[in-house]
Design an enzyme around this catalytic site. Sequence first.
Site, PDB file in Angstrom:
ATOM      1  CB  SER A  30      -0.785  -0.147   1.191  1.00  0.00           C
ATOM      2  OG  SER A  30      -0.178  -0.010   2.750  1.00  0.00           O
ATOM      3  CE  LYS A  31      -2.861   6.466  -2.054  1.00  0.00           C
ATOM      4  NZ  LYS A  31      -4.075   7.349  -1.578  1.00  0.00           N
ATOM      5  NE  ARG A  32       0.162   0.228   5.563  1.00  0.00           N
ATOM      6  CZ  ARG A  32       1.088  -0.455   5.644  1.00  0.00           C
ATOM      7  NH1 ARG A  32       2.457  -0.467   6.739  1.00  0.00           N
ATOM      8  NH2 ARG A  32       0.610  -1.398   6.305  1.00  0.00           N
ATOM      9  CG  HIS A  33       4.273  -0.994   1.716  1.00  0.00           C
ATOM     10  ND1 HIS A  33       2.812  -1.207   2.060  1.00  0.00           N
ATOM     11  CD2 HIS A  33       5.253  -2.096   3.052  1.00  0.00           C
ATOM     12  CE1 HIS A  33       3.253  -2.360   2.214  1.00  0.00           C
ATOM     13  NE2 HIS A  33       4.216  -2.141   2.964  1.00  0.00           N
TER      14      HIS A  33
END
Length: 498
Positions: free
Chosen positions: A254-257
């Site tokens: 997800s985006k936090r990766h």
Amino acid sequence: MTEDVRVRFAPAPTGYMHIGNLHTALFNWLFARKMGGAMILRIEDTDELRSTSDALEVIYQGLKWIGLDWDEGPDVGGEYGPYVQSERLDIYHEYLDQLIGGERAYECFCTPEELEERRQVMRARGIPPKYDGRCAALSDDEREELRAAGRKSCIRFRVEEGGTTLIRDIIQGEVTYDNALIGDPVIVKTSGFPTYHFACVVDDHLMRITHVIRAVEHLPNTQIHMQLQAALGFEPPAYAHLPLILGEDRTKLSKRHGAVAVTDYEQQGFLPEAMFNFLVLLGWSPGDEREVMSREEILSSFSLEACDSSPSVFDVQKAEWMNGEYMKLMAPEVIAERLLPLLQEARLMEDSPSAERWEWLVQVVDLMRERTRLLTTFVSWGQYFFTDDYEYENRARKKWLSREEIPERLELLADRLQLLATWDHQSIETAVRGLAEESGVSAAKVIHPCRAAITGTTIGPSLFHLMELLDQEDAIGRLRGTAELARAGKLAAEPEDE
RNA sequence: GCCCCCAUAGUCUAGUGGCCAAGGACGCCGGAUUCUCAGUCCGGAAGCCGGGGUUCGACUCCCCGUGGGGGUACCA
């Protein structure tokens, strides 16, 4: 007689295309093309809050970038359109009437706040939080009262009370869910928009989808979908739930990766051909030891049955390696085409290069690509091909440019190169080696400082070949310029950090 | 919490009861390459999560445990 295969890729238009979406699209496409079936693009914009209008273009571009096409969709049309769910509201309401008529759907007046509160209570008591079905029992009078009181309603689907739902999944195998564990799901929101479950089931039926290939996060939803199909009298499609792609920390990518948008990888200099190959190897393998495979090879070996059901981590390093393999494999002209926009953006190439200049670029690509993994490498490590304004790396300063004899040697070399009537790698090599011999030093003692002076770095392709691609005057100018800087003491090595 | 799924080296994977003292790839480490290495070649370390069964025989089948993941929304 086998029905023609029809699959769909059905993204929500949320503004960017996730690498996981692309993976799903890819497997749908592979199966469609393998089976000689149809690939349908459907836009699931039933989330009025998150859907954005320009997201459609992002989806098209993402798919086109990696080389997927579709037979039906919002842009190309097709006989089962429209292919955007927000344009199909009337259709859903028709089927809703059918459900209400059959007493399989009912109005629910509970507010989101009430629902949330009850969920908390259930969770605290350790029982599965599900809708308690209280509005299912409302009488006509009670409904009228609530409406009169100004309460808004949504519509819920009445699920089976007991028994189990069996999903025979091509990839996941047989999975059974207990019907008693789920509450009646909302199928039409207060806004009148259908929820995903409802729109998806209706559209898959109407669009004659034969195989639903999607990420495994949807597997639990299939329980609801199958019940909806049964209630509506729809023949269920075959299901194939693809394993998830995980980040380094083994949670759903997800985006936090960090980089998860397809455009991120495009900007980082990945070749779509390599990304295609890399992505297909996440959850699938040809069964033998092949890894770098052409699209045709992949297509001829592909099958859903051979897909793995365990999730996989997206390993950027391996993706980069794969990209490097494609750098070596593909025609330099094609790589140059992909590279040109990046160079132009970095102001390293003019907007419309001449034929001659283009030819030159192809040669630069051909020389550099063996040791290049990403297109962006040309902009960083290869910038000296395109500009005189390159940095002298500390390693180059330290190893080769801060020695006392260097300025003179560079000037001597410049003098020799000035005399060359033909500027090709053989003549340059002869001149360089000649100087070394006459100066009584090894060729390396001339080659390395020369590379450092001309490119600012200690590594790169064959020096003579790279010099050949630089203008003779320019190369000589760089040697003299570097000599001058060195004399002025401006190329002293920076003290090492740490 | 509850439901479901998954489990071969750090990572992607081959393996479908004997062909496996587990094969390939990325990455990592070492060597070579006197034109460097981020290239190329060669070599190396590194794995069947644990415990019970079933079987003449389990990486492969079953059960339990453990670990990880997904779901549990008027998001998809």
